[in-house]
Scaffold this active site. Structure first.
Site, PDB file in Angstrom:
ATOM      1  N   HIS A 190       0.344  -1.164  -0.138  1.00  0.00           N
ATOM      2  CA  HIS A 190       0.143   0.318   0.351  1.00  0.00           C
ATOM      3  C   HIS A 190       0.391   1.247  -0.041  1.00  0.00           C
ATOM      4  CE1 HIS A 190      -3.970  -1.815   0.394  1.00  0.00           C
ATOM      5  NE2 HIS A 190      -2.955  -2.330   1.508  1.00  0.00           N
ATOM      6  N   LYS A 200      -7.864  14.174   3.824  1.00  0.00           N
ATOM      7  CA  LYS A 200      -7.311  12.929   4.470  1.00  0.00           C
ATOM      8  C   LYS A 200      -6.490  13.378   4.983  1.00  0.00           C
ATOM      9  CE  LYS A 200      -6.749  14.390  -0.682  1.00  0.00           C
ATOM     10  NZ  LYS A 200      -6.375  12.462  -1.375  1.00  0.00           N
ATOM     11  N   ARG A 201      -5.178  12.127   5.408  1.00  0.00           N
ATOM     12  CA  ARG A 201      -3.625  11.616   6.640  1.00  0.00           C
ATOM     13  C   ARG A 201      -3.318  13.014   6.261  1.00  0.00           C
ATOM     14  NH1 ARG A 201      -0.724   7.903   6.098  1.00  0.00           N
ATOM     15  NH2 ARG A 201      -1.443   7.338   4.376  1.00  0.00           N
ATOM     16  N   LYS A 228       1.401  14.320   0.548  1.00  0.00           N
ATOM     17  CA  LYS A 228      -0.137  14.535  -0.008  1.00  0.00           C
ATOM     18  C   LYS A 228      -0.178  16.033  -0.247  1.00  0.00           C
ATOM     19  CE  LYS A 228      -2.168  11.397   2.413  1.00  0.00           C
ATOM     20  NZ  LYS A 228      -2.897   9.882   1.647  1.00  0.00           N
ATOM     21  N   THR A 271      -8.081   6.619  -2.344  1.00  0.00           N
ATOM     22  CA  THR A 271      -9.299   6.056  -2.450  1.00  0.00           C
ATOM     23  C   THR A 271     -10.321   7.147  -2.113  1.00  0.00           C
ATOM     24  OG1 THR A 271      -9.555   5.371   0.604  1.00  0.00           O
ATOM     25  CG2 THR A 271      -9.291   3.326  -1.585  1.00  0.00           C
ATOM     26  N   LYS A 280     -14.063   8.147  -3.351  1.00  0.00           N
ATOM     27  CA  LYS A 280     -15.989   8.593  -2.740  1.00  0.00           C
ATOM     28  C   LYS A 280     -16.299   9.642  -3.095  1.00  0.00           C
ATOM     29  CE  LYS A 280     -13.960   6.226   0.763  1.00  0.00           C
ATOM     30  NZ  LYS A 280     -12.262   6.267   1.856  1.00  0.00           N
TER      31      LYS A 280
END
Ligand code: 26V
Length: 751
Positions: free
Chosen positions: A297, A483-484, A489, A591, A595
């Protein structure tokens, strides 16, 4: 399932004088009694999903929906004067941290939903992921005491407990089973550690800090604890029926290792077979390879587990022996294949005194998968390039998916009802039907879709008002980055982009700007200082912008507290735009992107992870792809110098300077200066701006402004959103689970 009887039981519940917790317990228990009657026996062959994280979210509404009584229950209790939505107070069981844990939950949901016998195995943490609040813009963490609401959806299986032995202690693993409801009722089995106070620590916290030896030992104990409990259970049950005919084991079991956290399961399997049942080591490895599979992952080096062999040996001497023996065995196999010495080194199970858990996983697994096309390509060409040359057949891609039950039917009843009305209920079983509905793209349909989006935005605004006490600008563009918190990111890049827009707005350079709200939600890992500094920075930016009369009603920045699955359900349904702006090559899949897409948000994103597949399916013209690609970054990486860019681009310099010129205060922590240093001098072992924030900033701002421009034409923007929603079927976890069932677990025939 006797639905009528269940409804009858629900009607009999009295609400008088009862608080939410009591009613929650009572309604859940009535449902559980019904579920217990139908709880599926294990199938002949089962797949097992081994994961340290299961981020299930609130089970209540989902379970009632799966039982087919949600709407009726709402009316039944409304009649009694109790609004079922009050149970939204019940906090999520947050036994996970991010994408990997939520993926596990989605896969369980889909497997049950489509009738695949997949059972989850993990740890029943006493405390889930910390609860977050902001104090002066800083993240504060509180223990997540999720059990204070009771745990009506689990059943303790006292009679099935097992002793797990470490060199210095013995721990009892007590299973708690949670039903996963769908066509089948599968089981999520979480083990709780009991015995001494020391023993209980094993299942106390998710990811205890591992910066000390003591912390590392605790992590190793956790991983071994639940993996061994699972494997011992399966082997012992098997032996009762088949004796030691272990070559038949893979005919009945497929074990999926969710990242490397459960790799000890394979070691324990080899230990059991060779030591307790006297199977030859080579045969045991052969059987393991038909049983175990591994999903990778992340390619971030800091997240690839390596455990000191000495530490492992201290508490698990036999396991350490097995892993060393595996190294010897592997070397022999590699020599026989004629591997170069350097290649052998690369694939080694044990490297410089440490067990490389990913290499163990690669060696003992039959199938190894990445989680999006680009990610699988990267693991085959980079991370596991050598192994992929010697074992090409092991590797495959299975792009992640999300369950449309929670992420569409449950969180967006309005859009679901619109689909029902326009083309019947078939899509609920087979999401693919959505993309076939060309008729649904007429102007009238787009208008109906836009009306739903408006409702979902109002609901989101109302929720944020309740939770944060902040009124969002109504009818603005809602842009979400949830998100985290991680440097790759690039929430920091969004902060810079927002500042750029803010300065331009104030300077009157954006006369036709459509009002915009930027929504952030993220938790920073407890020990991750720079991530915490980014939270503080974003909150400081928000504070400045939100009080500035000059942009009032035009630009707003809101960082919500304690972002979790339940918050996500509101945000994905109520957002117009989804920010997926990771540095190309770093986000394995993502992910959240799926969504938001499924609920009709357009993506502003880089060519990374599943964004690529999203844009491919929904159309490049319906999304906003920007930034450097993996190839481009590969080309410039060595000569990249962010300082040069800011010298030539004053607008970029102006925003990055705010980290150090006193525009915003970090409360004297030095956090902002540290972020600045990471960008222009390098931090840890990284070169300056390792994540190319400065490099991509300009094109990011342009993409955001393009969204803003396009939004002015409401009809065509809604159409873009609708195209995303209608082409999201591929990202259903039903598709992903079917693929695992067929290509990995050997469950292609109905069981
Ligand atoms: C873990 C850690 C733990 C220590 C601190 C730094 C750090 C950084 C990253 C991670 C990642 C853990 C693995 C993970 O959650 N991966 C996510 O898996 C999702 C499901 O496949 C995928 O969609 C995300 O792209 C990927 O980041």
């Amino acid at each position: 399932m006797n639905r009528e009887k269940l409804l009858d039981q629900l009607k009999r519940i009295s609400t008088e004088g009862k608080g939410t917790k009591e009613l929650y317990g009572e309604i859940s228990r009535v449902c559980m009694d019904e579920i217990k009657r139908d709880w599926s026996k294990k199938s002949v062959k089962n797949a097992y999903y081994l994961s340290v994280e299961f981020l299930m979210g609130r089970m209540f509404f989902n379970n009632l929906m799966e039982l087919g009584v949600l709407n009726e229950a709402r009316s039944i209790f409304a009649e009694k004067g109790f609004d079922l939505n009050r149970l939204e107070e019940i906090e999520d069981a947050a036994l996970g941290n991010g994408g990997l844990g939520r993926l596990a939950a989605c896969y369980l949901d889909s497997a049950a939903g489509i009738g695949v016998p997949l059972q989850g195995y993990g740890i029943r943490y006493r405390y889930g992921l910390f609860r977050q609040r902001f104090e002066n813009g800083f993240q504060r963490e509180e223990a997540d005491d999720w059990l204070k609401w009771g745990d009506p959806w689990s059943v303790r299986r006292e009679s099935e407990k097992r002793e797990i032995r470490f060199a210095d202690m013995t721990v009892t693993a007590v299973p708690y089973d949670m039903p996963i409801i769908g066509k089948r009722i599968n089981t999520l089995r979480l083990f709780q550690a009991e015995g001494s106070a020391e023993a209980e620590k094993i299942s106390e916290y998710l990811y205890p800090a591992d910066d000390t030896d003591e912390g590392k030992l605790l992590r190793i104990r956790q991983e071994y604890f639940f993996s061994a409990a699972c494997v011992r259970e399966l082997v012992e049950e098997f032996v009762k029926v088949y004796g030691s005919r272990f070559f038949k084991f893979p005919e009945y079991h497929a074990l999926q290792l969710n990242d490397t956290h459960a790799v000890f399961a394979a070691a324990e399997f080899l230990r059991l077979l060779t030591q307790e049942y006297k199977v030859a080591f080579g045969d045991a490895v052969k059987i393991a390879r038909k049983t175990f599979n591994y999903t990778n992952h992340t390619i971030l080096p800091e997240a690839l587990e390596c455990w000191d062999a000495e530490l492992v040996a201290r508490i698990l001497p036999e396991i350490a022996m097995i892993l060393k023996r595996l190294q010897v065995f592997a070397s022999r196999e590699w020599k026989a294949k004629g591997c170069l010495v350097s290649d052998q080194l690369d694939m080694s199970v044990m490297k410089s005194g440490r067990f490389a858990m990913a290499n163990v996983a690669v060696f003992v697994s039959g199938r190894i998968n990445g989680v999006a096309e680009i990610h699988t390509r990267i693991i085959k060409e980079k991370l596991f390039a050598v192994a992929a040359r010697y074992y090409p057949d092991k590797f495959l891609n299975i792009t992640n998916g999300i369950t449309q039950r929670r992420w569409l039917m449950l969180c967006n009843e309005e859009l679901s009802a619109l689909y029902d009305k326009n083309f019947g209920r078939g899509w609920r079983e087979d999401l693919d039907l959505l993309s076939l509905r060309d008729a649904f793209q007429r102007d009238a349909d787009v208008a109906e879709f836009a009306a739903v989006k408006r409702i979902k935005k109002q609901q989101l605004a109302e929720y944020v008002r309740k939770r944060e006490g902040i009124a969002l600008i109504p009818d603005a563009i809602y842009i979400a980055q949830v998100k985290r918190l991680h440097e790759y990111k690039r929430q920091l890049m969004t902060a810079f982009a927002v500042l750029r827009i803010y300065y331009d707005l104030k300077a009157g350079k954006l006369p036709d700007f459509s009002p915009t709200v930027f929504l952030f939600g993220a938790k920073a890992a407890s020990g991750y200082r720079r991530a915490k500094a980014i939270i503080k920075y974003l909150n400081a930016v928000a504070e400045t912008i939100n009080v500035d009369e000059a942009v009032r009603g035009k630009l707003q920045v809101v960082f919500v507290q304690n972002y979790d699955v339940s918050y996500a359900e509101k945000i994905v349904a109520g957002s117009d735009v989804s920010l997926q702006v990771s540095t190309a090559g770093f986000e394995a899949s993502g992910t959240g992107n799926m969504k938001l897409m499924m609920n009709g948000a357009v993506t502003v994103g880089t060519m990374d992870g599943a964004n690529i597949e999203i844009a491919e399916r929904a159309g490049l013209n319906n999304n906003y792809i920007f930034g450097a690609t993996v190839t481009e970054l590969g080309r410039i990486r060595n000569d990249y110098n962010p300082s040069e860019i800011v010298q030539n681009k004053p607008a970029v310099k102006r925003v990055t300077d705010t980290l150090v010129n006193g525009t915003f205060s970090d409360g004297g922590t030095g956090g902002f200066a540290e972020l600045h240093a990471a960008l222009f001098e390098g931090a840890s072992w990284h070169k300056p701006d390792h994540y190319f924030v400065v490099y991509d900033l300009e094109s990011y701002v342009q993409a955001l402004l393009a969204v803003n421009r396009d939004y002015r034409n409401a009809e065509s923007f809604s159409r873009k959103q609708l195209m995303n929603a209608l082409h999201s079927a591929f990202f259903s976890s039903d598709r992903a689970v079917k693929t695992y069932a067929n290509l990995v677990w050997g469950l292609d025939r109905p069981q």
